[in-house]
Design a protein around this motif. Sequence first.
Motif, mmCIF file in Angstrom:
data_model
loop_
_atom_site.group_PDB
_atom_site.id
_atom_site.type_symbol
_atom_site.label_atom_id
_atom_site.label_comp_id
_atom_site.label_asym_id
_atom_site.label_seq_id
_atom_site.Cartn_x
_atom_site.Cartn_y
_atom_site.Cartn_z
ATOM 1 N N UNK A 28 58.598 -98.583 -2.558
ATOM 2 C CA UNK A 28 58.489 -97.808 -1.325
ATOM 3 C C UNK A 28 58.654 -96.319 -1.583
ATOM 4 N N UNK A 29 58.907 -95.945 -2.832
ATOM 5 C CA UNK A 29 59.088 -94.542 -3.177
ATOM 6 C C UNK A 29 60.523 -94.091 -2.945
ATOM 7 N N UNK A 30 60.841 -92.915 -3.456
ATOM 8 C CA UNK A 30 62.173 -92.330 -3.323
ATOM 9 C C UNK A 30 62.059 -91.058 -2.490
ATOM 10 N N UNK A 31 62.898 -90.932 -1.463
ATOM 11 C CA UNK A 31 62.874 -89.747 -0.600
ATOM 12 C C UNK A 31 63.754 -88.653 -1.218
ATOM 13 N N UNK A 32 63.185 -87.445 -1.325
ATOM 14 C CA UNK A 32 63.905 -86.303 -1.895
ATOM 15 C C UNK A 32 63.713 -85.102 -0.967
ATOM 16 N N UNK A 33 64.805 -84.560 -0.438
ATOM 17 C CA UNK A 33 64.722 -83.353 0.391
ATOM 18 C C UNK A 33 64.793 -82.152 -0.538
ATOM 19 N N UNK A 47 61.101 -70.157 -8.838
ATOM 20 C CA UNK A 47 61.662 -70.740 -7.624
ATOM 21 C C UNK A 47 62.972 -71.451 -7.929
ATOM 22 N N UNK A 48 63.827 -71.452 -6.925
ATOM 23 C CA UNK A 48 65.073 -72.180 -6.997
ATOM 24 C C UNK A 48 64.908 -73.368 -6.066
ATOM 25 N N UNK A 49 65.038 -74.557 -6.607
ATOM 26 C CA UNK A 49 64.895 -75.780 -5.807
ATOM 27 C C UNK A 49 66.293 -76.311 -5.497
ATOM 28 N N UNK A 50 66.624 -76.350 -4.207
ATOM 29 C CA UNK A 50 67.907 -76.870 -3.753
ATOM 30 C C UNK A 50 67.645 -78.274 -3.219
ATOM 31 N N UNK A 51 68.322 -79.281 -3.806
ATOM 32 C CA UNK A 51 68.131 -80.668 -3.378
ATOM 33 C C UNK A 51 69.000 -81.023 -2.175
ATOM 34 N N UNK A 56 70.585 -78.520 -7.951
ATOM 35 C CA UNK A 56 69.300 -77.843 -7.846
ATOM 36 C C UNK A 56 68.722 -77.559 -9.214
ATOM 37 N N UNK A 57 67.592 -76.848 -9.203
ATOM 38 C CA UNK A 57 66.905 -76.478 -10.448
ATOM 39 C C UNK A 57 66.296 -75.096 -10.278
ATOM 40 N N UNK A 58 66.402 -74.282 -11.328
ATOM 41 C CA UNK A 58 65.689 -73.014 -11.365
ATOM 42 C C UNK A 58 64.434 -73.305 -12.177
ATOM 43 N N UNK A 59 63.272 -73.018 -11.588
ATOM 44 C CA UNK A 59 61.998 -73.379 -12.211
ATOM 45 C C UNK A 59 61.096 -72.152 -12.324
ATOM 46 N N UNK A 60 60.631 -71.884 -13.536
ATOM 47 C CA UNK A 60 59.628 -70.840 -13.750
ATOM 48 C C UNK A 60 58.368 -71.579 -14.140
ATOM 49 N N UNK A 61 57.221 -71.211 -13.533
ATOM 50 C CA UNK A 61 55.980 -71.862 -13.947
ATOM 51 C C UNK A 61 54.790 -70.929 -13.829
ATOM 52 N N UNK A 62 53.792 -71.241 -14.641
ATOM 53 C CA UNK A 62 52.518 -70.513 -14.627
ATOM 54 C C UNK A 62 51.427 -71.547 -14.436
ATOM 55 N N UNK A 80 74.403 -76.551 -10.644
ATOM 56 C CA UNK A 80 75.296 -77.316 -9.764
ATOM 57 C C UNK A 80 75.772 -76.439 -8.598
ATOM 58 N N UNK A 81 75.207 -75.221 -8.519
ATOM 59 C CA UNK A 81 75.575 -74.302 -7.435
ATOM 60 C C UNK A 81 74.341 -73.512 -6.977
#
Length: 160
Positions: A28-33, A47-51, A56-62, A80-81
Motif C-alpha cells: 500500500x506504500x509508505x506515507x511520508x510528510x 534544499x532542507x527536507x524536514x520530515x 531531516x536531510x540537507x540535499x544539494x542536487x543538479x 537531527x535538528x
Amino acid sequence: MPSNVEIKAKVSDLTQFAQKAAELSQSEGTIIRQHDTFFSCSQGRLKLRDFMNGSGQLIFYERPDTDGPKLSRYSITPTSDPQSLQVVLSEALGVKGEVKKERRLFLIGQTRVHLDTVEGLGHYMELEVAEDLMEKLGVSKESLVTGAYMDLLLKEHKEI
C-alpha cells in the motif's frame, strides 16, 4: 556524486494511479510528510527536507530543466535538528521558497515510485527510473513536467 534518473509527471486520477502502483509493488506504500525549504545558491538547488518528526536531510542536487527523463546528481546529509539548520541557512543564503507535500512511496523492483500531493499544486508522481514502468503505470509523455515543485509553485503564482 551519486546520481539517478528522474521522471516527474502530473497525475490526473490519484486513486487509479495509487491502485496500479499498489498492485505493481504489492504494497500500500509508505506515507511520508515532507516540508522542503529551498535556499538561494549560485548553482544547482539546495534544499532542507524536514520530515516533520525531528529528522531531516540537507540535499544539494543538479538536474537539467528539460522535459522527460533527466539525470540528477545529488549529495545528501542527514540532520537531527532541521528547524535550527533552516534558521541558519535562511539567514546565510536566503529562502527561494517552500514545498509542502505528502508522499506515498512505493518500491517496484529497484525503482522508487513517489505519489505526491503537493500543497498548492495537486497530485504528481516521480519515478526514479524507467520508461517501461511509466507505460505500465499509464503515465503519458504529455503529462511529464519540467523542473522542481518549487519552480512549478513559482510559475503558478506568476500566472495568478
